[in-house]
Motif scaffolding. Structure first.
Motif, PDB file in Angstrom:
ATOM      1  N   MET A  33       0.827  -1.157  -0.091  1.00  0.00           N
ATOM      2  CA  MET A  33       0.039  -0.136   0.117  1.00  0.00           C
ATOM      3  C   MET A  33       1.113   1.217  -0.055  1.00  0.00           C
ATOM      4  N   ASN A  34       0.838   1.986  -1.051  1.00  0.00           N
ATOM      5  CA  ASN A  34       1.490   3.277  -1.125  1.00  0.00           C
ATOM      6  C   ASN A  34       0.696   4.368  -1.134  1.00  0.00           C
ATOM      7  N   SER A  35       1.340   5.528  -0.998  1.00  0.00           N
ATOM      8  CA  SER A  35       0.446   6.868  -0.977  1.00  0.00           C
ATOM      9  C   SER A  35      -0.877   6.714  -0.128  1.00  0.00           C
ATOM     10  N   LEU A  36      -0.606   6.312   0.899  1.00  0.00           N
ATOM     11  CA  LEU A  36      -1.633   6.124   1.912  1.00  0.00           C
ATOM     12  C   LEU A  36      -2.581   7.238   2.267  1.00  0.00           C
ATOM     13  N   LYS A  37      -3.784   7.293   2.242  1.00  0.00           N
ATOM     14  CA  LYS A  37      -4.635   8.409   2.636  1.00  0.00           C
ATOM     15  C   LYS A  37      -5.421   8.066   3.901  1.00  0.00           C
ATOM     16  N   PRO A  38      -5.734   9.051   4.506  1.00  0.00           N
ATOM     17  CA  PRO A  38      -6.537   8.935   5.803  1.00  0.00           C
ATOM     18  C   PRO A  38      -7.834   8.073   5.480  1.00  0.00           C
TER      19      PRO A  38
END
Length: 119
Positions: free
Chosen positions: A82-87
């Motif tokens: 999982m990359n560029s994770l967001k809230p």
């Protein structure tokens, strides 16, 4: 019977990365597909990514291009990078295996692992 053991969750800042692992044991020769689902607070469980025994992957629109699912057949393990994770990726992530139990299939679930993305 198939047992699934998950690992790799945790707390990360937005934009960061995590890798989840799901190791299968038991009747692994009967596994037809594996994947990850997630369930946020007050939300329904939703499919995130899945991969067939033949290696065909499918993703939810919300994670396509950011998450990658892969499998290591020698280790009977599936990974979710999982990359560029967001809230909004914050949830409990569950591994799922679809197992052939003739004449039908049966779903097996892992224990879940918490992923928290801070803004």
């Amino acid at each position: 019977q198939v047992q699934l053991v998950e690992s790799g969750g945790g707390l990360v800042q937005a934009g960061g990365s995590l890798r989840l692992s799901c190791a299968a044991s038991g009747s692994i020769f009967s596994i037809r597909a594996m994947g990850y689902y997630r369930q946020g607070p007050g939300e329904q469980r939703e499919m995130v990514a899945a991969i067939t025994s033949g290696g065909i992957a499918n993703y939810a629109d919300s994670v396509r291009g950011r998450f990658t699912i892969s499998r290591d057949n020698a280790k009977n393990t599936v990974y979710l990078q999982m990359n560029s994770l967001k809230p909004e990726d914050t949830a409990v992530y569950y591994c799922k295996a679809i197992v052939l139990v003739p004449p039908a299939t049966r779903d097996y679930w892992g224990q879940g692992t918490q992923v928290t993305v801070s803004s």
